[in-house]
Design a protein around this motif. Structure first.
Motif, mmCIF file in Angstrom:
data_model
loop_
_atom_site.group_PDB
_atom_site.id
_atom_site.type_symbol
_atom_site.label_atom_id
_atom_site.label_comp_id
_atom_site.label_asym_id
_atom_site.label_seq_id
_atom_site.Cartn_x
_atom_site.Cartn_y
_atom_site.Cartn_z
ATOM 1 N N ALA A 1 0.851 -1.201 0.000
ATOM 2 C CA ALA A 1 0.000 0.000 0.000
ATOM 3 C C ALA A 1 0.878 1.240 0.000
ATOM 4 N N TRP A 2 0.685 2.076 -1.017
ATOM 5 C CA TRP A 2 1.436 3.321 -1.133
ATOM 6 C C TRP A 2 0.599 4.469 -0.600
ATOM 7 N N ARG A 3 1.071 5.081 0.484
ATOM 8 C CA ARG A 3 0.414 6.280 1.025
ATOM 9 C C ARG A 3 0.961 7.486 0.274
ATOM 10 N N LEU A 4 0.123 8.089 -0.557
ATOM 11 C CA LEU A 4 0.611 9.137 -1.460
ATOM 12 C C LEU A 4 0.135 10.538 -1.102
ATOM 13 N N GLY A 5 -0.764 10.681 -0.131
ATOM 14 C CA GLY A 5 -1.244 12.016 0.214
ATOM 15 C C GLY A 5 -2.142 12.582 -0.876
ATOM 16 N N VAL A 6 -2.000 13.888 -1.141
ATOM 17 C CA VAL A 6 -2.828 14.561 -2.152
ATOM 18 C C VAL A 6 -2.093 14.527 -3.487
ATOM 19 N N VAL A 7 -2.756 13.993 -4.509
ATOM 20 C CA VAL A 7 -2.149 13.814 -5.829
ATOM 21 C C VAL A 7 -3.120 14.322 -6.888
ATOM 22 N N VAL B 1 -1.804 -1.228 -3.896
ATOM 23 C CA VAL B 1 -2.908 -0.279 -3.901
ATOM 24 C C VAL B 1 -2.364 1.111 -3.611
ATOM 25 N N LEU B 2 -2.829 2.088 -4.379
ATOM 26 C CA LEU B 2 -2.502 3.490 -4.138
ATOM 27 C C LEU B 2 -3.569 4.075 -3.229
ATOM 28 N N SER B 3 -3.152 4.701 -2.134
ATOM 29 C CA SER B 3 -4.063 5.314 -1.169
ATOM 30 C C SER B 3 -3.802 6.810 -1.174
ATOM 31 N N LEU B 4 -4.808 7.609 -1.562
ATOM 32 C CA LEU B 4 -4.555 9.032 -1.792
ATOM 33 C C LEU B 4 -5.837 9.849 -1.733
ATOM 34 N N GLN B 5 -5.670 11.160 -1.870
ATOM 35 C CA GLN B 5 -6.779 12.089 -2.081
ATOM 36 C C GLN B 5 -6.449 12.936 -3.309
ATOM 37 N N HIS B 6 -7.491 13.490 -3.921
ATOM 38 C CA HIS B 6 -7.301 14.376 -5.069
ATOM 39 C C HIS B 6 -7.709 15.805 -4.710
ATOM 40 N N PRO B 7 -7.113 16.805 -5.362
ATOM 41 C CA PRO B 7 -7.713 18.136 -5.342
ATOM 42 C C PRO B 7 -9.082 18.056 -6.030
ATOM 43 N N ASP C 1 -21.852 16.003 13.627
ATOM 44 C CA ASP C 1 -20.760 16.958 13.795
ATOM 45 C C ASP C 1 -20.151 16.925 15.187
ATOM 46 N N TRP C 2 -20.885 16.402 16.166
ATOM 47 C CA TRP C 2 -20.386 16.368 17.540
ATOM 48 C C TRP C 2 -19.412 15.205 17.765
ATOM 49 N N VAL C 3 -19.296 14.314 16.785
ATOM 50 C CA VAL C 3 -18.373 13.184 16.891
ATOM 51 C C VAL C 3 -17.089 13.526 16.145
ATOM 52 N N GLU C 4 -15.956 13.387 16.812
ATOM 53 C CA GLU C 4 -14.674 13.662 16.178
ATOM 54 C C GLU C 4 -14.126 12.378 15.567
ATOM 55 N N LEU C 5 -14.017 12.364 14.256
ATOM 56 C CA LEU C 5 -13.438 11.210 13.577
ATOM 57 C C LEU C 5 -11.920 11.211 13.743
ATOM 58 N N PRO C 6 -11.304 10.040 13.615
ATOM 59 C CA PRO C 6 -9.838 10.031 13.601
ATOM 60 C C PRO C 6 -9.301 10.744 12.368
ATOM 61 N N ALA C 7 -8.026 10.982 12.347
ATOM 62 C CA ALA C 7 -7.397 11.648 11.204
ATOM 63 C C ALA C 7 -7.696 10.880 9.927
ATOM 64 N N ASP C 8 -7.773 11.615 8.814
ATOM 65 C CA ASP C 8 -8.062 10.974 7.529
ATOM 66 C C ASP C 8 -7.097 9.831 7.238
ATOM 67 N N GLU C 9 -5.831 10.002 7.602
ATOM 68 C CA GLU C 9 -4.839 8.973 7.323
ATOM 69 C C GLU C 9 -5.198 7.658 8.000
ATOM 70 N N ASP D 1 5.607 4.787 2.570
ATOM 71 C CA ASP D 1 5.366 6.228 2.646
ATOM 72 C C ASP D 1 6.308 7.028 1.751
ATOM 73 N N ASP D 2 7.179 6.367 1.016
ATOM 74 C CA ASP D 2 8.210 7.085 0.255
ATOM 75 C C ASP D 2 8.023 6.887 -1.244
ATOM 76 N N SER D 3 6.773 6.904 -1.699
ATOM 77 C CA SER D 3 6.499 6.610 -3.105
ATOM 78 C C SER D 3 6.259 7.861 -3.943
ATOM 79 N N GLY D 4 6.454 9.043 -3.377
ATOM 80 C CA GLY D 4 6.211 10.262 -4.134
ATOM 81 C C GLY D 4 7.083 10.379 -5.366
ATOM 82 N N ASP D 5 8.306 9.825 -5.301
ATOM 83 C CA ASP D 5 9.179 9.898 -6.465
ATOM 84 C C ASP D 5 8.614 9.126 -7.643
ATOM 85 N N MET D 6 7.796 8.111 -7.368
ATOM 86 C CA MET D 6 7.182 7.333 -8.450
ATOM 87 C C MET D 6 6.198 8.185 -9.226
#
Length: 243
Positions: free
Chosen positions: A11-17, A42-48, A198-206, A229-234
């Protein structure tokens, strides 16, 4: 899969791509997976903010409720793709998984694979006290009552998968007002945050991203997950190769 065999999902954690960069990366990795140069991952990410149309683009275009120049004023891109499905939205605080897998190696057919994507989102919703379900006939994705919380749009080429799922953690749901999501009229889109309140705090998106990855791995018969966690160069190298 033989009993007791160890099967690892990388699993590649890619952040926002950006969507175009993620698409180029998928194209490269599918070719590598077909050639046996990489294993299942699997690529795990968010998009703009991004709107995407499925391969039946003429039908999907009719479900855009605003012209492309208006979408750009919202700060959103528009992409036409080769995945299945209709029109959908991707944006911040939405978890996206793009599995690059060999279904033949896993012993899975297309239907069973899609059911695995559905069960992944249903299980993660349940972890946070939300009861979700697969769509009724003609309704793709995952639903909470009549509200859609997760979308599925896949492409399978010679038994290898790309594209995947999008699970709404807490995106700006206003973006969905400019489309008929997945071509299904008269239904709302929801998010995990809206459903828990809204009164429930979810864990961090990650954390929720990782929950999705682990649930996906179990659903598809993997025994282990190896996070990277170091797949950004790909992403950067894929963009150079495709330019």
């Amino acid at each position: 899969m033989s009993g007791g065999a160890r099967r690892v999902l990388e699993a590649w954690r890619l952040g926002v791509v950006r969507y175009g960069d993620a698409l180029q990366l998928q194209e490269r990795l599918v070719a590598d997976r077909k050639a046996g140069r990489v294993g299942d991952l699997v690529l795990s990410l968010q998009h703009p903010p991004t709107y995407t149309l499925g391969k039946r683009s003429e039908k999907a275009e009719r479900n855009l409720l605003a012209p492309e120049h208006e979408l750009r004023t919202l700060g959103a891109e528009l992409h036409r793709t080769e995945r299945g499905g209709d029109v959908t939205f991707h944006g911040p605080r939405q978890a996206v998984l793009y599995p690059i897998l060999s279904l033949r190696a896993l012993g899975l057919g297309a239907r069973r694979y899609v059911e695995g994507l559905e069960s992944t989102m249903i299980e993660v919703a349940a972890l946070h006290g939300v009861s979700a379900r697969p769509g009724d006939p003609g309704e793709t994705g995952v639903w909470v009552g009549d509200r859609k919380i997760g979308a599925i749009g896949v492409r399978i080429s010679s038994g290898f998968t790309w594209h995947g799922l999008a699970f709404n953690i807490d995106p700006d749901l206003g973006y969905f007002e400019h489309i008929v999501p997945c071509g299904i009229a008269g239904k709302e889109v929801t998010s995990l945050q809206r459903e828990v309140g809204d009164w429930v705090e979810l864990p961090a998106d990650e954390v929720i991203h990782d929950q999705l990855v682990r649930c996906l791995a179990r659903a598809l018969g993997f025994t282990d997950v190896e996070f990277k966690d170091d797949s950004g160069d790909m992403i950067r190298s894929a963009a150079i190769v495709q330019s």
